[in-house]
Design a protein around this motif. Structure first.
Motif, mmCIF file in Angstrom:
data_model
loop_
_atom_site.group_PDB
_atom_site.id
_atom_site.type_symbol
_atom_site.label_atom_id
_atom_site.label_comp_id
_atom_site.label_asym_id
_atom_site.label_seq_id
_atom_site.Cartn_x
_atom_site.Cartn_y
_atom_site.Cartn_z
ATOM 1 N N GLY A 2 0.790 -1.219 0.000
ATOM 2 C CA GLY A 2 0.000 0.000 0.000
ATOM 3 C C GLY A 2 0.828 1.278 0.000
ATOM 4 O O GLY A 2 0.265 2.367 0.014
ATOM 5 N N VAL A 3 2.147 1.163 -0.023
ATOM 6 C CA VAL A 3 3.010 2.348 -0.030
ATOM 7 C C VAL A 3 3.330 2.687 -1.496
ATOM 8 O O VAL A 3 3.661 1.819 -2.288
ATOM 9 C CB VAL A 3 4.318 2.093 0.760
ATOM 10 N N VAL A 4 3.247 3.970 -1.822
ATOM 11 C CA VAL A 4 3.563 4.425 -3.177
ATOM 12 C C VAL A 4 4.981 4.961 -3.170
ATOM 13 O O VAL A 4 5.336 5.811 -2.343
ATOM 14 C CB VAL A 4 2.578 5.525 -3.646
ATOM 15 N N TYR A 5 5.781 4.480 -4.111
ATOM 16 C CA TYR A 5 7.160 4.942 -4.251
ATOM 17 C C TYR A 5 7.273 5.712 -5.573
ATOM 18 O O TYR A 5 6.889 5.200 -6.620
ATOM 19 C CB TYR A 5 8.141 3.750 -4.266
ATOM 20 N N ASN A 6 7.806 6.927 -5.533
ATOM 21 C CA ASN A 6 7.929 7.707 -6.748
ATOM 22 C C ASN A 6 9.318 8.327 -6.934
ATOM 23 O O ASN A 6 9.512 9.187 -7.770
ATOM 24 C CB ASN A 6 6.855 8.798 -6.836
ATOM 25 N N THR A 7 10.277 7.860 -6.130
ATOM 26 C CA THR A 7 11.658 8.311 -6.288
ATOM 27 C C THR A 7 12.564 7.088 -6.242
ATOM 28 O O THR A 7 12.218 6.049 -5.681
ATOM 29 C CB THR A 7 12.078 9.297 -5.165
ATOM 30 N N THR A 14 7.591 -2.863 6.312
ATOM 31 C CA THR A 14 7.145 -4.017 7.092
ATOM 32 C C THR A 14 5.708 -4.323 6.697
ATOM 33 O O THR A 14 4.836 -3.463 6.761
ATOM 34 C CB THR A 14 7.213 -3.719 8.611
ATOM 35 N N LEU A 15 5.505 -5.569 6.257
ATOM 36 C CA LEU A 15 4.168 -6.015 5.904
ATOM 37 C C LEU A 15 3.626 -6.815 7.089
ATOM 38 O O LEU A 15 4.252 -7.768 7.551
ATOM 39 C CB LEU A 15 4.209 -6.891 4.651
ATOM 40 N N GLN A 16 2.490 -6.408 7.606
ATOM 41 C CA GLN A 16 1.897 -7.042 8.779
ATOM 42 C C GLN A 16 1.443 -8.459 8.446
ATOM 43 O O GLN A 16 0.829 -8.707 7.410
ATOM 44 C CB GLN A 16 0.691 -6.232 9.272
ATOM 45 N N GLY A 17 1.790 -9.390 9.317
ATOM 46 C CA GLY A 17 1.356 -10.777 9.150
ATOM 47 C C GLY A 17 -0.123 -10.901 9.454
ATOM 48 O O GLY A 17 -0.687 -10.138 10.224
ATOM 49 N N THR A 18 -0.763 -11.876 8.852
ATOM 50 C CA THR A 18 -2.199 -12.076 9.100
ATOM 51 C C THR A 18 -2.426 -13.458 9.705
ATOM 52 O O THR A 18 -1.664 -14.394 9.456
ATOM 53 C CB THR A 18 -2.998 -11.956 7.777
ATOM 54 N N GLY A 19 -3.451 -13.582 10.497
ATOM 55 C CA GLY A 19 -3.832 -14.867 11.080
ATOM 56 C C GLY A 19 -2.754 -15.449 11.963
ATOM 57 O O GLY A 19 -2.543 -16.660 11.993
ATOM 58 N N GLY A 20 -2.036 -14.635 12.715
ATOM 59 C CA GLY A 20 -1.003 -15.119 13.626
ATOM 60 C C GLY A 20 0.341 -15.318 12.968
ATOM 61 O O GLY A 20 1.292 -15.745 13.628
ATOM 62 N N ILE A 25 9.547 -8.353 6.525
ATOM 63 C CA ILE A 25 10.302 -7.128 6.232
ATOM 64 C C ILE A 25 10.727 -7.212 4.763
ATOM 65 O O ILE A 25 11.367 -8.176 4.344
ATOM 66 C CB ILE A 25 11.511 -6.984 7.167
ATOM 67 N N VAL A 26 10.335 -6.193 4.027
ATOM 68 C CA VAL A 26 10.601 -6.150 2.598
ATOM 69 C C VAL A 26 11.573 -5.011 2.312
ATOM 70 O O VAL A 26 11.412 -3.898 2.809
ATOM 71 C CB VAL A 26 9.299 -5.916 1.800
ATOM 72 N N THR A 27 12.592 -5.312 1.489
ATOM 73 C CA THR A 27 13.497 -4.264 1.016
ATOM 74 C C THR A 27 13.140 -3.998 -0.443
ATOM 75 O O THR A 27 13.149 -4.907 -1.277
ATOM 76 C CB THR A 27 14.968 -4.708 1.121
ATOM 77 N N VAL A 28 12.809 -2.753 -0.731
ATOM 78 C CA VAL A 28 12.394 -2.356 -2.079
ATOM 79 C C VAL A 28 13.485 -1.451 -2.653
ATOM 80 O O VAL A 28 13.851 -0.446 -2.045
ATOM 81 C CB VAL A 28 11.051 -1.595 -2.057
ATOM 82 N N THR A 29 14.020 -1.854 -3.818
ATOM 83 C CA THR A 29 15.014 -1.024 -4.498
ATOM 84 C C THR A 29 14.393 -0.528 -5.795
ATOM 85 O O THR A 29 13.951 -1.323 -6.636
ATOM 86 C CB THR A 29 16.294 -1.825 -4.822
ATOM 87 N N ILE A 30 14.363 0.789 -5.958
ATOM 88 C CA ILE A 30 13.790 1.404 -7.161
ATOM 89 C C ILE A 30 14.909 2.108 -7.905
ATOM 90 O O ILE A 30 15.628 2.937 -7.342
ATOM 91 C CB ILE A 30 12.671 2.398 -6.811
ATOM 92 N N THR A 31 15.041 1.729 -9.180
ATOM 93 C CA THR A 31 16.034 2.362 -10.040
ATOM 94 C C THR A 31 15.284 3.191 -11.082
ATOM 95 O O THR A 31 14.414 2.669 -11.787
ATOM 96 C CB THR A 31 16.886 1.299 -10.761
ATOM 97 N N ALA A 32 15.599 4.471 -11.147
ATOM 98 C CA ALA A 32 14.959 5.342 -12.140
ATOM 99 C C ALA A 32 15.664 5.167 -13.476
ATOM 100 O O ALA A 32 16.875 5.342 -13.584
ATOM 101 C CB ALA A 32 15.034 6.793 -11.686
ATOM 102 N N LEU A 33 14.916 4.766 -14.469
ATOM 103 C CA LEU A 33 15.475 4.595 -15.812
ATOM 104 C C LEU A 33 15.290 5.898 -16.591
ATOM 105 O O LEU A 33 14.280 6.577 -16.445
ATOM 106 C CB LEU A 33 14.780 3.442 -16.534
ATOM 107 N N PRO A 34 16.238 6.239 -17.436
ATOM 108 C CA PRO A 34 16.094 7.485 -18.206
ATOM 109 C C PRO A 34 15.084 7.303 -19.341
ATOM 110 O O PRO A 34 14.805 6.182 -19.773
ATOM 111 C CB PRO A 34 17.496 7.705 -18.772
#
Length: 156
Positions: A2-7, A14-20, A25-34
């Motif tokens: 649900g997080v928007v990344y624009n840079t 952190t994505l909350q676990g469901t049902g116990g 923990i997610v690492t998101v790497t965004i590379t801006a392409l020309p």
């Protein structure tokens, strides 16, 4: 999550676990392409136009257009250069004697005056010609000669 990344950058979320279940923990790497770039140059003779990417161009200048990327491709920035070429010009100055004619590019000229003619070019722009026709007058002349019998006279 649900997080928007624009840079560009590296982000941790952190994505909350469901049902116990445990959180993730997610690492998101965004590379801006020309943007992709491309260029088009078009030469136009007077009165001509060209359509590039659905846009009609009939005036010289430099323009930019954005072409949508296809699939995972980035958009393309298109630089369009339109060069307006002038007519090629030329002139003929002709002096004619009475009852004389001249043919210039298939046209017959036999009277004095200033004429304009457009000559189609197989490549490049057409030529605009200025044709000036001047009519000379006959030179009046009176000749007197004397000769003896069996003699010849040569004039001019």
């Amino acid at each position: 999550g649900g997080v928007v990344y624009n840079t560009a950058g590296t982000f941790t979320d952190t994505l909350q676990g469901t049902g116990g279940a445990c959180d993730t923990i997610v690492t998101v790497t965004i590379t801006a392409l020309p943007y992709n770039t491309d260029a088009v140059t078009q030469n136009l003779c007077p009165g001509e136009s060209v359509t590039i990417n659905g846009v009609l161009y009939d005036t010289g200048g430099t323009y930019t257009d954005t072409l949508d990327g296809v699939g995972a491709q980035c958009d393309t920035i298109l630089t369009i250069t339109i060069n307006e070429l002038p007519y090629t010009t030329g002139s003929y100055n002709v002096t004619l004697c009475p009852n004389e004619t001249i043919v210039i590019h298939g046209e017959i000229y036999d009277t004095p005056g200033t004429f304009m003619d457009t000559v189609s070019a197989p490549t490049g722009c057409d030529s605009v010609l200025t044709i000036v026709v001047v009519q000379s007058n006959l030179i009046p002349a009176t000749l007197s000669a004397s000769k003896c019998v069996n003699e010849d006279i040569t004039i001019f």
